[in-house]
Design a protein around this motif. Structure first.
Motif, mmCIF file in Angstrom:
data_model
loop_
_atom_site.group_PDB
_atom_site.id
_atom_site.type_symbol
_atom_site.label_atom_id
_atom_site.label_comp_id
_atom_site.label_asym_id
_atom_site.label_seq_id
_atom_site.Cartn_x
_atom_site.Cartn_y
_atom_site.Cartn_z
ATOM 1 N N GLU A 91 -4.937 5.361 -4.680
ATOM 2 C CA GLU A 91 -3.902 4.371 -4.384
ATOM 3 C C GLU A 91 -4.376 2.964 -4.720
ATOM 4 O OE1 GLU A 91 -2.378 4.748 -0.427
ATOM 5 O OE2 GLU A 91 -1.263 6.565 -0.915
ATOM 6 N N GLN A 94 -4.619 2.508 -8.512
ATOM 7 C CA GLN A 94 -3.299 2.313 -9.098
ATOM 8 C C GLN A 94 -2.805 0.878 -8.875
ATOM 9 O OE1 GLN A 94 -1.845 4.621 -10.946
ATOM 10 N NE2 GLN A 94 -0.001 3.464 -11.360
ATOM 11 N N GLN A 95 -3.001 0.352 -7.666
ATOM 12 C CA GLN A 95 -2.599 -1.030 -7.379
ATOM 13 C C GLN A 95 -3.364 -2.011 -8.265
ATOM 14 O OE1 GLN A 95 -3.368 -1.552 -3.213
ATOM 15 N NE2 GLN A 95 -1.849 -0.038 -2.596
ATOM 16 N N GLN A 98 -2.087 -1.874 -11.852
ATOM 17 C CA GLN A 98 -0.812 -2.556 -12.031
ATOM 18 C C GLN A 98 -0.966 -4.071 -11.991
ATOM 19 O OE1 GLN A 98 1.601 -0.690 -9.033
ATOM 20 N NE2 GLN A 98 2.038 1.089 -10.315
ATOM 21 N N ALA A 99 -1.842 -4.575 -11.139
ATOM 22 C CA ALA A 99 -2.040 -6.026 -11.022
ATOM 23 C C ALA A 99 -2.855 -6.584 -12.174
ATOM 24 C CB ALA A 99 -2.718 -6.357 -9.689
ATOM 25 N N ASN A 109 -10.882 -6.418 -4.435
ATOM 26 C CA ASN A 109 -10.406 -5.037 -4.436
ATOM 27 C C ASN A 109 -11.402 -4.103 -5.119
ATOM 28 O OD1 ASN A 109 -8.053 -5.650 -3.050
ATOM 29 N ND2 ASN A 109 -6.874 -5.969 -4.913
#
Length: 194
Positions: A91, A94-95, A98-99, A109
């Motif tokens: 998860e 994936q975040q 995308q960012a 992160n």
């Protein structure tokens, strides 16, 4: 650029556990590379990290976990714990994907992702890999290793063509696509239906 030391399909290891342990080391090295990369180099380094994580985790899910679930004592619980760890990391990956690496929270992160991935690897090594070695033959581990290498050889290593900026669109949507492609190749290599 990826060299022979960061392309898992070229690794000499043939035993699935030796291969996965070596990949754990490669993943740690790629985290170092992404952390230390300049802003201009970060997207390419992150792309290679995403690729390795995607095919590594998929290979574990398709080859190692099913064996552990059915063959080792308490295997179902061990595998369920590993899958929960993998889900959380996927998860966040994936975040981050995308960012993109230019996101102001990217490095923060990345450190969170790294801690989760390294804790997961230690748990695999301790609770799953050791037991698999004890319950398999060398030939079985080599057969599983062949499936891992086949998937890794087929996984894409670059962003999809047509994206305007690799920095803005690092593997947009492709961690999941890579996992799906690796899953299909593994199943084909292992003689299973896709």
């Amino acid at each position: 650029m990826a060299d022979e030391h960061t392309r898992p399909e070229t690794m000499e290891e043939t035993d699935v556990i030796e291969l996965l342990l070596a990949q754990h080391g490669m993943i740690r090295n790629l985290f170092d590379e992404v952390e230390q990369a300049t802003a201009e180099q970060r997207a390419e380094a992150f792309t290679r990290l995403v690729r390795l994580l995607a095919v590594h985790e998929t290979a574990e899910e398709e080859i190692v976990h099913p064996y552990a679930r059915g063959k080792i004592e308490g295997g179902a619980d061990v595998v369920d714990d590993r899958l929960a760890e993998e889900h959380e990391a996927k998860e966040l990956l994936q975040q981050m994907d995308q960012a993109g690496p230019e996101d102001p929270d990217f490095l923060k992160n990345l450190l969170t992702l790294r801690a989760a991935v390294e804790a997961h690897a230690r748990s695999e090594e301790r609770y799953e890999f050791n037991k698999i070695v004890a319950h398999t033959t060398e030939a079985e581990r080599r057969a599983m290793g062949a499936g891992v290498k086949a998937a890794e050889a087929m996984a894409p290593t670059h962003p999809h063509p047509g994206t305007e900026s690799a920095t803005k669109n690092v593997l947009v949507g492709t961690p999941v696509a890579m996992m799906d492609r690796a899953r299909d190749v593994i199943r084909q290599a292992m003689g299973k239906r896709p």
